[in-house]
Design an enzyme around this catalytic site. Structure first.
Site, mmCIF file in Angstrom:
data_model
loop_
_atom_site.group_PDB
_atom_site.id
_atom_site.type_symbol
_atom_site.label_atom_id
_atom_site.label_comp_id
_atom_site.label_asym_id
_atom_site.label_seq_id
_atom_site.Cartn_x
_atom_site.Cartn_y
_atom_site.Cartn_z
ATOM 1 N N GLY A 253 60.131 35.174 -10.618
ATOM 2 C CA GLY A 253 59.098 35.593 -9.671
ATOM 3 C C GLY A 253 57.761 34.935 -9.964
ATOM 4 O O GLY A 253 56.702 35.479 -9.645
ATOM 5 N N LEU A 254 57.804 33.754 -10.577
ATOM 6 C CA LEU A 254 56.601 32.935 -10.777
ATOM 7 C C LEU A 254 55.502 33.645 -11.565
ATOM 8 O O LEU A 254 54.316 33.538 -11.267
ATOM 9 C CB LEU A 254 56.098 32.404 -9.419
ATOM 10 C CG LEU A 254 57.127 31.456 -8.781
ATOM 11 C CD1 LEU A 254 56.825 31.218 -7.321
ATOM 12 C CD2 LEU A 254 57.194 30.121 -9.518
ATOM 13 N N ASN B 7 52.096 22.445 -13.109
ATOM 14 C CA ASN B 7 52.944 22.808 -11.971
ATOM 15 C C ASN B 7 52.180 23.825 -11.120
ATOM 16 O O ASN B 7 51.599 24.770 -11.650
ATOM 17 C CB ASN B 7 54.262 23.384 -12.503
ATOM 18 C CG ASN B 7 55.282 23.689 -11.418
ATOM 19 O OD1 ASN B 7 55.288 24.770 -10.845
ATOM 20 N ND2 ASN B 7 56.157 22.744 -11.149
ATOM 21 N N CYS C 131 58.747 27.603 -2.634
ATOM 22 C CA CYS C 131 58.129 28.929 -2.538
ATOM 23 C C CYS C 131 58.069 29.358 -1.085
ATOM 24 O O CYS C 131 57.836 28.526 -0.211
ATOM 25 C CB CYS C 131 56.685 28.886 -3.023
ATOM 26 S SG CYS C 131 56.543 28.433 -4.687
ATOM 27 N N ASN D 60 64.676 21.153 -8.074
ATOM 28 C CA ASN D 60 64.442 22.528 -8.483
ATOM 29 C C ASN D 60 65.807 23.237 -8.492
ATOM 30 O O ASN D 60 66.843 22.599 -8.292
ATOM 31 C CB ASN D 60 63.456 23.186 -7.512
ATOM 32 C CG ASN D 60 62.603 24.231 -8.216
ATOM 33 O OD1 ASN D 60 63.124 25.042 -8.982
ATOM 34 N ND2 ASN D 60 61.305 24.209 -7.966
HETATM 35 C C1 LIG Z 1 63.452 30.464 -16.149
HETATM 36 C C2 LIG Z 1 63.067 29.322 -15.273
HETATM 37 C C3 LIG Z 1 61.789 29.274 -14.708
HETATM 38 C C4 LIG Z 1 61.407 28.196 -13.876
HETATM 39 N N1 LIG Z 1 60.145 28.163 -13.358
HETATM 40 C C5 LIG Z 1 59.759 27.098 -12.586
HETATM 41 C C6 LIG Z 1 58.419 27.005 -12.088
HETATM 42 O O1 LIG Z 1 57.541 27.836 -12.366
HETATM 43 N N2 LIG Z 1 58.120 25.934 -11.284
HETATM 44 C C7 LIG Z 1 59.052 24.968 -10.981
HETATM 45 O O2 LIG Z 1 58.726 24.017 -10.266
HETATM 46 N N3 LIG Z 1 60.308 25.021 -11.472
HETATM 47 C C8 LIG Z 1 60.677 26.056 -12.270
HETATM 48 N N4 LIG Z 1 61.960 26.110 -12.777
HETATM 49 C C9 LIG Z 1 62.933 25.026 -12.441
HETATM 50 C C10 LIG Z 1 63.065 24.009 -13.574
HETATM 51 O O3 LIG Z 1 61.828 23.360 -13.851
HETATM 52 C C11 LIG Z 1 64.151 22.942 -13.254
HETATM 53 O O4 LIG Z 1 63.796 22.269 -12.059
HETATM 54 C C12 LIG Z 1 65.528 23.550 -13.069
HETATM 55 O O5 LIG Z 1 65.744 24.597 -13.998
HETATM 56 C C13 LIG Z 1 66.661 22.522 -13.189
HETATM 57 O O6 LIG Z 1 66.657 21.894 -14.454
HETATM 58 P P1 LIG Z 1 67.604 22.393 -15.681
HETATM 59 O O7 LIG Z 1 68.993 22.483 -15.139
HETATM 60 O O8 LIG Z 1 67.427 21.348 -16.755
HETATM 61 O O9 LIG Z 1 67.079 23.731 -16.104
HETATM 62 C C14 LIG Z 1 62.350 27.167 -13.607
HETATM 63 C C15 LIG Z 1 63.636 27.218 -14.179
HETATM 64 C C16 LIG Z 1 63.998 28.261 -15.010
HETATM 65 C C17 LIG Z 1 65.380 28.268 -15.616
#
Ligand SMILES: Cc1cc2nc3c(=O)[nH]c(=O)nc-3n(C[C@H](O)[C@H](O)[C@H](O)COP(=O)(O)O)c2cc1C
Length: 310
Positions: free
Chosen positions: A75-76, A102, A133, A195
């Site tokens: 939830g950001l 970000n 979002c 994402n």
């Molecule tokens: C717990 C969590 C929080 C995340 N929060 C954000 C965020 O605030 N902003 C965003 O652009 N991506 C967010 N992401 C997405 C990651 O930056 C990434 O794009 C995504 O997890 C895919 O990469 P990965 O498979 O290596 O985790 C979040 C991912 C996770 C798991």
């Protein structure tokens, strides 16, 4: 002793000492990871998404493990842009690493407000827009899934900052090349992808969704082949530099994205398993370059061969 391979990459206006960054939301504000690795050994990292004001995020349960990955609905949650500028960014100045902020908002004006505040902040290397979002002015439709709304928010942020602007694409679309082109046309310097993919998990004993908000974002190794394919498709469609993201755990995973046309990568969920995962990926890329007799990582970017097999 000969110098090691050259790991430096240039993504438009963004110069990185090496192509491995830690991904947003999985690396806090960088400071939390100081006990585990030297931030200066990474190409950089992306902060947790920043909004105009602090947010507490969703109540738990907001994370669940899945086969080869996880679903999250954080939830950001974040400290807000003002606290980031006052309390976090100054502490990061001591480390030779690219800090990328970000940014997200519920309206175009909120995105612009955060970008304006970040513009010119000492020590900030760039801004990454999280466009996954809900847009409250458009009934909650996600900015990044509608090319018109996406173009509007990117163009507005482009006007609000002269920092390198990275736009992070959502994979939850029918044709990612449409949104990639919209972001490029509106003034993005770099595209990052992807994402998380929207998914859900059900507790069959209780017959209820596991997560409070029913759905969540799927990340981790489970999404890697999907993310590599999307990177490859976007590479054919736009000429902007790309940052590949999705399920990277080790160097070979990162090299898949480089070969598919990304100039850099981000490591996300793997940080929860090994907090120094991004560093291991960087070192593994160096080993690969040595084994293959390559002087520069740039030789790998887009070097995929798709002709007839020998
Ligand atoms: C717990 C969590 C929080 C995340 N929060 C954000 C965020 O605030 N902003 C965003 O652009 N991506 C967010 N992401 C997405 C990651 O930056 C990434 O794009 C995504 O997890 C895919 O990469 P990965 O498979 O290596 O985790 C979040 C991912 C996770 C798991």
């Amino acid at each position: 002793m000969s110098a090691g391979p050259d790991l430096g990459v240039e993504l438009g206006p963004l110069r990185l000492r090496n192509p491995v960054l830690a991904a947003s939301g999985t690396f806090g504000y960088g400071l939390e990871f100081l006990p585990f690795l030297d931030l200066g050994e990474l190409g950089g990292f992306v902060t947790k998404g920043l909004s105009p004001r602090p947010r507490r995020g969703n109540p738990p349960p907001r994370i669940v493990e899945t086969p080869a990955g996880m679903l999250n609905t954080i939830g950001l949650q974040n400290v807000g842009v003002d606290a980031f500028l006052a309390d976090k960014l100054p502490c990061l100045a001591a480390y030779r690493t690219a800090v990328i902020a970000n940014v997200f908002g519920e309206t175009v004006d909120e995105y612009v407000e955060v970008c304006r505040k970040l513009d010119g902040a000492p020590g900030l290397a760039g801004i990454e827009l999280n466009v996954s979002c809900p847009n409250v002015d458009a009934g909650g439709q996600v900015f990044g899934t509608d090319p018109i709304a996406l173009g509007r928010v990117v163009a507005a942020c482009r006007r609000a900052t002269s920092l390198p602007l990275v736009v992070k694409l959502s994979p939850n679309v029918t044709d990612i090349t449409v949104t990639a082109r919209a972001a490029a046309d509106a003034g993005a310097d770099v595209l990052s992808l992807v994402n998380t993919f929207v998914g859900m998990a059900i507790d069959v004993e209780r017959r209820r969704p596991v997560l409070t908000r029913v759905s969540g974002g799927l990340s981790g190794p489970a999404i890697r082949p999907l993310a590599v394919w999307l990177t490859w498709q976007v590479r054919q469609a736009v000429s902007l530099p790309l940052i590949g993201i999705g399920g990277i755990v080790e160097a070979a995973d990162a090299i898949e994205f480089l070969l598919a046309g990304a100039s850099a990568v981000q490591v996300g969920t793997a940080n929860f398993v090994h907090p120094d995962a991004a560093l291991a990926v960087r070192r593994g890329i160096e080993d690969y370059l040595r084994r293959h007799g390559l002087a520069s990582v740039r030789a790998l970017i887009g070097a995929l061969e798709t002709g007839a097999r020998a």
